[in-house]
Design a protein around this motif. Structure first.
Motif, PDB file in Angstrom:
ATOM      1  N   LYS A  33       0.863  -1.185   0.000  1.00  0.00           N
ATOM      2  CA  LYS A  33       0.000   0.000   0.000  1.00  0.00           C
ATOM      3  C   LYS A  33       0.895   1.230   0.000  1.00  0.00           C
ATOM      4  O   LYS A  33       2.087   1.153   0.373  1.00  0.00           O
ATOM      5  N   PRO A  34       0.366   2.393  -0.423  1.00  0.00           N
ATOM      6  CA  PRO A  34       1.184   3.606  -0.427  1.00  0.00           C
ATOM      7  C   PRO A  34       1.802   3.873   0.936  1.00  0.00           C
ATOM      8  O   PRO A  34       1.128   3.779   1.965  1.00  0.00           O
ATOM      9  N   GLY A  35       3.082   4.173   0.929  1.00  0.00           N
ATOM     10  CA  GLY A  35       3.821   4.394   2.169  1.00  0.00           C
ATOM     11  C   GLY A  35       4.689   3.220   2.553  1.00  0.00           C
ATOM     12  O   GLY A  35       5.657   3.368   3.299  1.00  0.00           O
ATOM     13  N   ASP A  36       4.342   2.016   2.055  1.00  0.00           N
ATOM     14  CA  ASP A  36       5.167   0.844   2.313  1.00  0.00           C
ATOM     15  C   ASP A  36       6.449   0.912   1.494  1.00  0.00           C
ATOM     16  O   ASP A  36       6.540   1.636   0.491  1.00  0.00           O
ATOM     17  N   ASN A  37       7.432   0.119   1.880  1.00  0.00           N
ATOM     18  CA  ASN A  37       8.661   0.002   1.112  1.00  0.00           C
ATOM     19  C   ASN A  37       8.322  -0.581  -0.262  1.00  0.00           C
ATOM     20  O   ASN A  37       7.699  -1.640  -0.361  1.00  0.00           O
ATOM     21  N   TYR A  38       8.748   0.099  -1.319  1.00  0.00           N
ATOM     22  CA  TYR A  38       8.396  -0.343  -2.669  1.00  0.00           C
ATOM     23  C   TYR A  38       8.927  -1.738  -2.968  1.00  0.00           C
ATOM     24  O   TYR A  38       8.303  -2.510  -3.706  1.00  0.00           O
ATOM     25  N   SER A  39      10.053  -2.095  -2.378  1.00  0.00           N
ATOM     26  CA  SER A  39      10.634  -3.411  -2.656  1.00  0.00           C
ATOM     27  C   SER A  39       9.779  -4.551  -2.113  1.00  0.00           C
ATOM     28  O   SER A  39      10.005  -5.715  -2.473  1.00  0.00           O
ATOM     29  N   ASP A  40       8.782  -4.231  -1.290  1.00  0.00           N
ATOM     30  CA  ASP A  40       7.894  -5.274  -0.770  1.00  0.00           C
ATOM     31  C   ASP A  40       7.096  -5.969  -1.872  1.00  0.00           C
ATOM     32  O   ASP A  40       6.582  -7.076  -1.667  1.00  0.00           O
ATOM     33  N   ILE A  41       6.985  -5.333  -3.035  1.00  0.00           N
ATOM     34  CA  ILE A  41       6.182  -5.934  -4.109  1.00  0.00           C
ATOM     35  C   ILE A  41       6.903  -7.109  -4.770  1.00  0.00           C
ATOM     36  O   ILE A  41       6.278  -7.937  -5.426  1.00  0.00           O
ATOM     37  N   PHE A  42       8.214  -7.209  -4.597  1.00  0.00           N
ATOM     38  CA  PHE A  42       8.979  -8.214  -5.329  1.00  0.00           C
ATOM     39  C   PHE A  42       8.976  -9.546  -4.583  1.00  0.00           C
ATOM     40  O   PHE A  42       9.868  -9.845  -3.790  1.00  0.00           O
ATOM     41  N   THR A  43       7.946 -10.324  -4.861  1.00  0.00           N
ATOM     42  CA  THR A  43       7.777 -11.626  -4.212  1.00  0.00           C
ATOM     43  C   THR A  43       8.021 -12.742  -5.232  1.00  0.00           C
ATOM     44  O   THR A  43       8.767 -12.545  -6.191  1.00  0.00           O
ATOM     45  N   GLY A  44       7.389 -13.890  -5.044  1.00  0.00           N
ATOM     46  CA  GLY A  44       7.687 -15.055  -5.860  1.00  0.00           C
ATOM     47  C   GLY A  44       7.504 -14.890  -7.352  1.00  0.00           C
ATOM     48  O   GLY A  44       8.133 -15.612  -8.140  1.00  0.00           O
ATOM     49  N   TRP A  45       6.658 -13.943  -7.771  1.00  0.00           N
ATOM     50  CA  TRP A  45       6.418 -13.735  -9.204  1.00  0.00           C
ATOM     51  C   TRP A  45       7.632 -13.158  -9.934  1.00  0.00           C
ATOM     52  O   TRP A  45       7.671 -13.150 -11.179  1.00  0.00           O
ATOM     53  N   ALA A  46       8.631 -12.637  -9.204  1.00  0.00           N
ATOM     54  CA  ALA A  46       9.765 -11.940  -9.815  1.00  0.00           C
ATOM     55  C   ALA A  46      10.963 -12.859 -10.075  1.00  0.00           C
ATOM     56  O   ALA A  46      12.001 -12.387 -10.538  1.00  0.00           O
ATOM     57  N   TYR A  47      10.813 -14.155  -9.827  1.00  0.00           N
ATOM     58  CA  TYR A  47      11.958 -15.074  -9.898  1.00  0.00           C
ATOM     59  C   TYR A  47      11.965 -15.881 -11.194  1.00  0.00           C
ATOM     60  O   TYR A  47      10.931 -16.025 -11.863  1.00  0.00           O
ATOM     61  N   PRO A  48      13.125 -16.442 -11.556  1.00  0.00           N
ATOM     62  CA  PRO A  48      13.220 -17.271 -12.761  1.00  0.00           C
ATOM     63  C   PRO A  48      12.370 -18.537 -12.648  1.00  0.00           C
ATOM     64  O   PRO A  48      11.990 -18.949 -11.546  1.00  0.00           O
ATOM     65  N   PRO A  49      12.087 -19.165 -13.788  1.00  0.00           N
ATOM     66  CA  PRO A  49      11.318 -20.422 -13.765  1.00  0.00           C
ATOM     67  C   PRO A  49      12.202 -21.591 -13.354  1.00  0.00           C
ATOM     68  O   PRO A  49      13.404 -21.609 -13.626  1.00  0.00           O
ATOM     69  N   LYS A  50      11.586 -22.564 -12.731  1.00  0.00           N
ATOM     70  CA  LYS A  50      12.328 -23.782 -12.391  1.00  0.00           C
ATOM     71  C   LYS A  50      12.480 -24.685 -13.609  1.00  0.00           C
ATOM     72  O   LYS A  50      13.314 -25.598 -13.619  1.00  0.00           O
ATOM     73  N   ASP A  51      11.680 -24.409 -14.649  1.00  0.00           N
ATOM     74  CA  ASP A  51      11.727 -25.219 -15.873  1.00  0.00           C
ATOM     75  C   ASP A  51      11.493 -24.271 -17.055  1.00  0.00           C
ATOM     76  O   ASP A  51      10.368 -23.819 -17.289  1.00  0.00           O
ATOM     77  N   TYR A  52      12.550 -23.981 -17.811  1.00  0.00           N
ATOM     78  CA  TYR A  52      12.435 -23.032 -18.913  1.00  0.00           C
ATOM     79  C   TYR A  52      11.598 -23.594 -20.070  1.00  0.00           C
ATOM     80  O   TYR A  52      10.945 -22.832 -20.786  1.00  0.00           O
ATOM     81  N   LYS A  53      11.628 -24.911 -20.248  1.00  0.00           N
ATOM     82  CA  LYS A  53      10.808 -25.496 -21.315  1.00  0.00           C
ATOM     83  C   LYS A  53       9.321 -25.298 -21.009  1.00  0.00           C
ATOM     84  O   LYS A  53       8.531 -24.956 -21.900  1.00  0.00           O
TER      85      LYS A  53
END
Length: 565
Positions: A155-175
């Motif tokens: 939410k506004p006022g929170d640390n912006y880096s808090d948004i970077f959760t599991g969706w920001a990581y590489p895939p475990k299987d590129y295929k």
């Protein structure tokens, strides 16, 4: 009294400036000259691109309303870019969050594809004649190498880096990642048709120098597998990237150069061949406002330098010099969902400062296109709407609770400009180099101009902009339009200022209600539309020219539209 009445009756078209000048001999009118015979380049609708973080707002009440209005204001299809189209979740909309549940897996790890929510998003666009600038991202939870935590609650006022959760990581299987993209594009062709999907643009991820929790090479691998999936499903589809942030910085330039090199000479991770598909190049550009002794002070220099850097890099490679360049986000600053309460420097967003800034920066984008000779396709304004939020909360949006803000009317003005850009000069327009060096900070405002000519029409956009958010008296502006090959023209004067095309000022006069009545909402909706200053007038063309004398308040924008038979 007689003189005043006569002044009011004759309105804006020639007497206004002359009367003001007579009352204030020290006034120094801005002088603008338009030569309709000197065409510079096509008046490309590079402004007809919009984007936002929260994809699920697309099919909600106010989202649909705003998309309809955006589609209606443009003579060409509008492109729309949204984040989180592959994020796992139930489709609940929230700030800086969205989901479609496009990919899950069964107990044995087999892919399960679901296109229902994505279809509802793209259906909303296509039914309005709009085109997706389809963002391939972010990482589904079942594919993420770091799946927990996944859903954030920023939410506004929170640390912006808090948004970077599991969706920001590489895939475990590129295929599996590549197959997800293949099946998405294949489904899109089946649903919308090959010709329609060929008109879209596809791009991988967003801001890998911030939104990506992997290495640079892992991102290139992500890109290769995604691009391969797109091309396997539709070889004629247009795919590119990389929507880097902070393009003017050394780190971003390293990313951009490395990406172009990878797509040109490196071994493709997915195919083993040399190079990777690259049908478009995209990057971001942001300004930097600040609060100075309680006053908002804008700064367009960083934004325009980002653009200049992106154009320069693209022009330096044979591979990218002629492909479409898209500024994937192009805005006065970086956080659309940060309101005025937590970021006071965002107070520019509700009023006419946002409007005049937008006019002044888009004119410079055209100048930069001319300077670098590249294929500038579009600039995405990362500004949409935030459903069920307080009225005029200070988000970077085009409308609030279904009521259009002044800035949307700049795009309505752009929608009336077509044909070719023509030579337009103003003795009060800051030179491009000056703006790149130090924005617009001088003693006088930037009274700038952008003009176009079509077969039976011409349009002249004029603005009075300054970085400092201060009020000031209206200034006289003399506009001479030359090489009109007709005897008469109809002149319509559209205006955005404190009294025209401005729902925010009307809302404030109502007492800033957070629960306006139905009658008040109707009044606000009407105030949010593009309005004229006076009525259209017929003017005689003398020796191929007409002279328009107007007064332009600080932070106001005018569009003078000429039509003839």
């Amino acid at each position: 009294m007689l003189k005043t009445s006569k002044f009011l009756i004759l309105s804006w078209l020639s007497v206004t400036a002359l009367y003001t000048y007579a009352q204030n001999p020290a006034a120094d009118p801005a002088e603008i000259s338009i030569d309709l015979a000197k065409e510079k380049a096509p008046m490309k609708p590079v402004w007809a691109w919009f984007g936002y973080d929260e994809p699920n707002y697309t099919y909600m009440k106010d989202g649909k309303k705003l998309l309809s209005e955006i589609a209606a204001l443009s003579p060409v299809p509008v492109y729309v870019r949204a984040h989180s189209l592959l994020v796992t979740g139930d489709g609940e909309a929230a700030l800086k969050w969205g989901s479609t549940n496009a990919y899950t897996e069964d107990a044995n790890g087999n892919p399960i594809y679901s296109w229902k929510i994505i279809d509802s998003i793209f259906d909303t666009y296509v039914k309005r004649g709009m085109k997706p600038f389809a963002q391939i991202g972010f990482m589904p939870q079942a594919l993420s190498t770091h799946p927990e935590p996944y859903r954030h609650h920023w939410k506004p006022g929170d640390n912006y880096s808090d948004i970077f959760t599991g969706w920001a990581y590489p895939p475990k299987d590129y295929k599996k990642w590549g197959d997800l993209v293949y099946n998405w594009v294949k489904h899109s062709v089946e649903r919308y048709g090959k010709k329609e999907v060929e008109s879209w643009y596809w791009e991988v991820w967003n801001e890998p120098n911030g939104y990506w929790k992997g290495t640079q090479q892992e991102f290139f691998k992500l890109y290769d597998y995604a691009a391969d999936g797109v091309k396997r499903a539709l070889p004629t589809a247009k795919i590119g990237g990389l929507n880097i942030a902070g393009t003017g910085s050394k780190g971003a330039q390293q990313w951009l150069n490395a990406f172009i090199k990878h797509c040109t000479v490196d071994t493709n991770y997915a195919t083993g061949k040399i190079g990777s598909p690259l049908d478009l190049l995209s990057f971001h550009a942001k300004g930097s406002p600040k609060l100075l002794k309680g006053m908002v002070q804008m700064n367009m220099a960083p934004q325009l330098n980002d653009i200049a850097t992106g154009f320069r890099i693209a022009a330096s490679y044979p591979r990218t010099k002629n492909i479409p360049l898209i500024i994937g986000e192009s805005d006065p600053e970086g956080c659309a969902a940060c309101g005025m309460a937590t970021n006071p420097s965002n107070a520019y967003r509700n009023g006419t400062m946002y409007s005049s800034y937008t006019a002044a920066t888009f004119a410079r984008k055209y100048e930069l296109e001319d300077e670098y000779g590249i294929n500038f396709k579009g600039a995405v304004s990362w500004s949409f709407e935030f459903e069920n939020q307080p009225w005029f909360f200070g988000f970077r949006d085009l409308a609030t609770n279904g009521v259009d803000k002044p800035v949307l009317n700049v795009f309505r003005m752009f929608g009336k400009m077509s044909g070719s850009r023509v030579l337009a000069l103003s003795n009060r327009m800051y030179p491009l180099k000056k703006v790149l060096d130090s924005s617009i900070r001088g003693a006088r405002t930037d009274i700038g101009v952008l003009a176009s000519k079509d077969k039976k029409a011409a349009a002249v956009m004029v603005w009075s902009y300054h970085d400092n958010d201060l009020q000031g008296p209206a200034e006289p502006v003399n506009i001479k339009i030359n090489n009109l090959a007709v005897k008469t023209v109809i002149v319509t004067h559209y205006r955005i200022d404190d009294k025209h095309s401005n729902s925010y000022e009307v809302w404030k006069k109502m007492g800033s209600p957070q629960n306006p009545t139905a009658a008040q909402i109707s009044e606000l909706e009407q105030a949010g539309q593009l309005q004229t200053l006076g009525k259209p007038r017929q003017m005689q063309v003398k020796s191929g020219s007409i002279l328009l004398n107007i007064e332009l308040p600080r932070q106001a924008v005018s569009l003078l539209k000429l039509d003839w038979k």
